[in-house]
Write a protein that holds these residues in place. Structure first.
Motif, short mmCIF file in Angstrom:
data_model
loop_
_atom_site.label_atom_id
_atom_site.label_comp_id
_atom_site.label_asym_id
_atom_site.label_seq_id
_atom_site.Cartn_x
_atom_site.Cartn_y
_atom_site.Cartn_z
N VAL A 176 34.87 -36.89 -79.99
CA VAL A 176 34.72 -38.21 -79.38
C VAL A 176 35.30 -38.13 -77.97
N CYS A 177 34.47 -38.42 -76.97
CA CYS A 177 34.94 -38.41 -75.58
C CYS A 177 35.43 -39.80 -75.21
N ILE A 178 36.63 -39.88 -74.67
CA ILE A 178 37.17 -41.18 -74.28
C ILE A 178 37.63 -41.14 -72.82
N LYS A 179 37.87 -42.33 -72.25
CA LYS A 179 38.34 -42.41 -70.87
C LYS A 179 39.41 -43.48 -70.78
N GLN A 180 40.44 -43.15 -70.01
CA GLN A 180 41.48 -44.15 -69.73
C GLN A 180 41.04 -44.93 -68.49
N VAL A 181 41.01 -46.25 -68.59
CA VAL A 181 40.52 -47.08 -67.48
C VAL A 181 41.50 -48.22 -67.21
N PRO A 182 41.49 -48.76 -65.98
CA PRO A 182 42.26 -49.98 -65.75
C PRO A 182 41.57 -51.13 -66.49
N ASP A 183 42.35 -52.05 -67.03
CA ASP A 183 41.78 -53.16 -67.79
C ASP A 183 41.12 -54.14 -66.81
N THR A 184 39.78 -54.01 -66.69
CA THR A 184 39.09 -54.81 -65.65
C THR A 184 39.13 -56.30 -65.94
N THR A 185 39.37 -56.68 -67.20
CA THR A 185 39.43 -58.12 -67.48
C THR A 185 40.72 -58.72 -66.91
N GLU A 186 41.68 -57.85 -66.57
CA GLU A 186 42.96 -58.32 -66.03
C GLU A 186 42.95 -58.34 -64.50
N VAL A 187 41.87 -57.83 -63.91
CA VAL A 187 41.82 -57.78 -62.46
C VAL A 187 41.55 -59.18 -61.91
N LYS A 188 42.34 -59.61 -60.96
CA LYS A 188 42.15 -60.94 -60.37
C LYS A 188 41.92 -60.81 -58.86
N ILE A 189 41.25 -61.80 -58.31
CA ILE A 189 41.02 -61.81 -56.87
C ILE A 189 42.04 -62.72 -56.21
N ASN A 190 42.65 -62.23 -55.15
CA ASN A 190 43.57 -63.06 -54.37
C ASN A 190 42.73 -64.05 -53.56
N PRO A 191 42.86 -65.35 -53.83
CA PRO A 191 41.97 -66.31 -53.17
C PRO A 191 42.21 -66.40 -51.66
N GLN A 192 43.41 -66.07 -51.19
CA GLN A 192 43.67 -66.13 -49.76
C GLN A 192 42.99 -64.98 -49.01
N THR A 193 43.21 -63.77 -49.51
CA THR A 193 42.74 -62.60 -48.77
C THR A 193 41.41 -62.08 -49.30
N ASN A 194 40.95 -62.61 -50.46
CA ASN A 194 39.72 -62.16 -51.07
C ASN A 194 39.74 -60.67 -51.41
N THR A 195 40.92 -60.16 -51.73
CA THR A 195 41.03 -58.76 -52.14
C THR A 195 41.48 -58.69 -53.59
N LEU A 196 41.34 -57.51 -54.18
CA LEU A 196 41.76 -57.35 -55.57
C LEU A 196 43.26 -57.38 -55.70
N MET A 197 43.74 -58.03 -56.75
CA MET A 197 45.17 -57.98 -57.05
C MET A 197 45.33 -57.06 -58.25
N ARG A 198 45.93 -55.90 -58.03
CA ARG A 198 45.97 -54.94 -59.12
C ARG A 198 47.37 -54.73 -59.67
N GLU A 199 48.30 -55.45 -59.10
CA GLU A 199 49.67 -55.27 -59.57
C GLU A 199 49.73 -55.55 -61.07
N GLY A 200 50.32 -54.62 -61.79
CA GLY A 200 50.53 -54.85 -63.21
C GLY A 200 49.26 -54.78 -64.05
N VAL A 201 48.17 -54.24 -63.49
CA VAL A 201 46.97 -54.07 -64.32
C VAL A 201 47.20 -52.89 -65.26
N PRO A 202 47.16 -53.14 -66.57
CA PRO A 202 47.48 -52.05 -67.50
C PRO A 202 46.33 -51.05 -67.64
N SER A 203 46.67 -49.81 -68.00
CA SER A 203 45.66 -48.81 -68.34
C SER A 203 45.38 -48.92 -69.83
#
Lengths: 261, 396
Positions: A5-32
């Motif tokens: 079984v091939c698996i991959k470790q990924v950042p949890d994309t459901t936890e990714v939020k957009i910073n409404p001020q800068t319109n950039t990704l906020m990745r702090e604390g996004v779990p693998s």
């Protein structure tokens, strides 16, 4: 059955939020996490082992910390796990990743079936499963939603399509990618977790795989990312006001103008 | 770490910090550096505007010479003899790319008794149709399609190959690209030609639609991409167009390792959201799976289809075939109702090209209102039935 079984470790994309001020990704604390689609691949491997006997070996390509994902998956009941890790693998696109995983499957040896999740939640390409099959010289079936039987050196399964499904018979050894309709993944057992904690996880390098460096990592990747940007968002319209009846009258009138209703 | 940052060149602009998919880049005392989360994916190298970041691995420019490869190809996927809707979209987009490059647009069609379909491809803009006709090609078969396609590519040397990002295209594409040793970009939503280098610029969403990435395949040919259905505009039909149909023979002795025993169509009972003009979608805010019957009633009055958010599908409230979003279907109906859907990014990427979006949600702060043409703040269980009744009245 000897299953990888091939698996991959990924950042949890459901936890990714957009910073409404800068319109950039906020990745702090996004779990693998283990790629969610891979959980169904692991479960299907374990179920096939329960039906037909054999072994389930987990395989991942990644940096040293990807061992955490393997250990978590071992806790679900897999027999062994191997990490493919080397600087030479860095910067791999789907072609170079397929090549590396295929070399890993060959080194595991005597494999009947490779199972992958249908796609990884970070890249969403769905290309590595079929690519790995091609590198192995094996057939594959993508988007498998059910396995009927394994007998006489072949596997009978259902492949999901846009309008329904197809029943497919495929010769083994082979590669399948699975969709989430295929099963309900189990939770790790306490016994499994304890065993996983102390399990030996070998790390194989490019030299261990006997792979030529030109085929691996950045060197073996025809595609390059040239730009990354935040998508444009459609701008919002108006929130209707007044009583519900007034709002509905307005809406019905507007929608009738479109002639779609 | 083999991520090397030149402190002389680095301007601490933080492009790599927001460009890193893993949040592993930081600026420490005026210079960017990769931290623990780094997976060596190389994204920071590509986004750095001043070329300060290097991955300490050699990138060999081995590959194919672009000059020998020309023409834009479209894989003309068919089921039951009919070209898939996405094929007409690929012909529309492919025509633009071919004209820009001053090259031909060609379609590749496999099937049984599909000459009429081949003629239609000419009417929809193809200059040449490569036609493989054989009873064994009626259903999609990986080994046969991949061998024939690879052989044709080696003989004819196209510069670009486009396939639909469908269950067939996403199975055939990686097979062929891997066999040819060339690049393949998945599920593109934007294509363009780089005016200087003439490379195909392939743009696609990644990380659940949170970011867009533009990808090139500079040193290998053909450049291959699968394209998301319902994103590009369809080609216009013109039956007076002329073109040639070039018949090709299947390669001999291909070992057929998979066999389709049965094709089952399940969508006949439930409307197909990918083709509907009106879609009524529900999310977790519907509160209970049985409340989806309210959406079905509204959809019925409007002659539309029912969609569902990933959250609702994950909860087992509605089948996956109705899921709208990054990992479900992309839709662009005339009217899209989002009922009890908060509007996560991965949902928005699948529906924001709808002409009119109507959001119904209790929470006035829900992100769905930011993209909605009209928003109603209220209880879906009250608003949806009232809306159904209002439409029923006007339709008599």
């Amino acid at each position: 059955m000897n299953i990888v079984v091939c698996i991959k470790q990924v950042p949890d994309t459901t936890e990714v939020k957009i910073n409404p001020q800068t319109n950039t990704l906020m990745r702090e604390g996004v779990p693998s996490i283990i790629n969610p689609f891979d959980m169904y691949a692991i479960e299907e491997g374990l179920r096939l082992r329960e039906r037909f006997g054999g072994r389930v070996t987990l395989l991942t390509m990644g940096p040293p910390q990807a061992k955490d994902a393997l250990r978590e998956a071992l806790g679900l009941g897999a027999d062994a796990a191997v990490l493919l890790s080397d600087r030479a693998f860095a910067g791999a696109d789907t072609l170079a990743t397929s090549t590396t995983l295929a070399k890993g499957v060959e080194k595991v040896g005597n494999v009947d079936l490779v199972i992958c999740g249908k796609q990884a939640a970070d890249g969403d390409t769905a290309q590595v499963g079929p690519g790995t099959a091609e590198r192995l010289g094996w057939p594959h079936t993508s988007f498998v939603r059910k396995i009927h039987e394994v007998a006489g050196g072949s596997i009978k399964l259902e492949r999901m399509t846009e309008t329904g499904y197809e029943v497919v018979e495929m010769r083994l050894p082979a590669v399948i990618t699975v969709v989430k309709e295929i099963n309900e993944p189990r939770l790790p057992s306490l016994k499994g977790q304890i065993r996983a904690k102390s399990a030996e996880i070998p790390a194989w390098t490019a030299a261990d795989l006997g792979a030529t460096p030109e085929q691996l990592g950045l060197s073996g990747s025809p595609t390059q990312v040239v730009r990354i940007f935040t998508p444009e968002r459609r701008s919002g319209g108006k929130i209707l006001e007044g009583s519900l009846a007034e709002q509905l009258d307005f809406l019905v009138a507007r929608l009738r103008e479109t002639k779609a209703v | 770490m083999p991520i090397l940052v030149s402190s002389d060149k680095c301007t601490a602009c933080e492009a790599c910090v927001s460009g890193c998919p893993f949040g592993a880049m930081q600026v420490v005392s005026g210079t960017a550096a990769a931290g623990d989360g780094c997976t060596l994916c190389g994204a920071c190298v590509d986004v750095c505007p001043v070329g300060a970041i290097e991955l300490q691995v050699e990138r060999k420019a081995a590959g194919t010479s672009a000059g020998d490869y020309r023409d834009v190809w479209v894989f003309a996927e068919q089921r039951g003899g009919r070209a898939a809707g996405v094929v007409l979209e690929l012909l529309g987009e492919g025509r633009k790319l071919a004209d820009q490059l001053g090259e031909k647009l060609c379609a590749v069609l496999f099937g049984d008794k599909v000459e009429q379909t081949a003629r239609e491809l000419l009417a929809f803009g193809a200059d040449t149709v490569y036609l493989f006709e054989d009873p064994s090609l009626a259903n999609y078969q990986d080994d046969l399609y991949a061998s024939a396609m690879t052989e044709l590519v080696r003989a004819e040397k196209p510069g670009i190959i486009l396939l639909g990002a469908t269950s067939i295209g996403r199975s055939l594409g990686p097979r062929v690209a891997t066999r040819l040793g060339t690049g393949l970009t998945a599920d593109c939503t934007g294509l363009a030609i780089d005016p200087e280098k003439k490379n195909l610029l392939q743009t696609r969403p990644a990380f659940g639609g949170n970011i867009m990435a533009t990808i090139v395949c500079p040193n290998h040919r053909p450049q291959m991409a699968t394209v998301r259905p319902k994103v590009m505009a369809r080609a216009k039909r013109d039956d007076s167009r002329h073109g040639e149909i070039v018949r090709k023979a299947l390669p001999k002795g291909v070992d057929l390792r998979t066999r389709v025993l049965e094709v089952v169509d399940e969508l006949s009972e439930t409307a197909n959201i990918a083709e509907a003009d009106v879609i009524v979608s529900g999310g977790r805010g519907m509160g209970d799976p049985k409340n989806f019957s309210l959406l079905e009633k509204l959809a019925k009055v409007l002659g539309g289809a029912v969609g569902a958010s990933r959250a609702a599908v994950d909860a087992g409230w509605y089948p996956y075939s109705h899921q709208v979003g990054q990992t479900g279907k992309t839709v662009n109906p005339k009217i899209y109702f989002a009922c009890g859907i908060s509007g996560a990014v991965q949902h928005l990427v699948g529906m924001q090209s709808s002409e009119i979006i109507i959001a119904i949600n209790e929470n006035p702060e829900a992100p769905i209102f930011k993209v909605a043409t009209y928003g109603i703040v209220g209880d879906v269980l009250e608003v949806v039935p009232a809306l159904t009744e209002a439409f029923r009245r006007v339709r008599g």
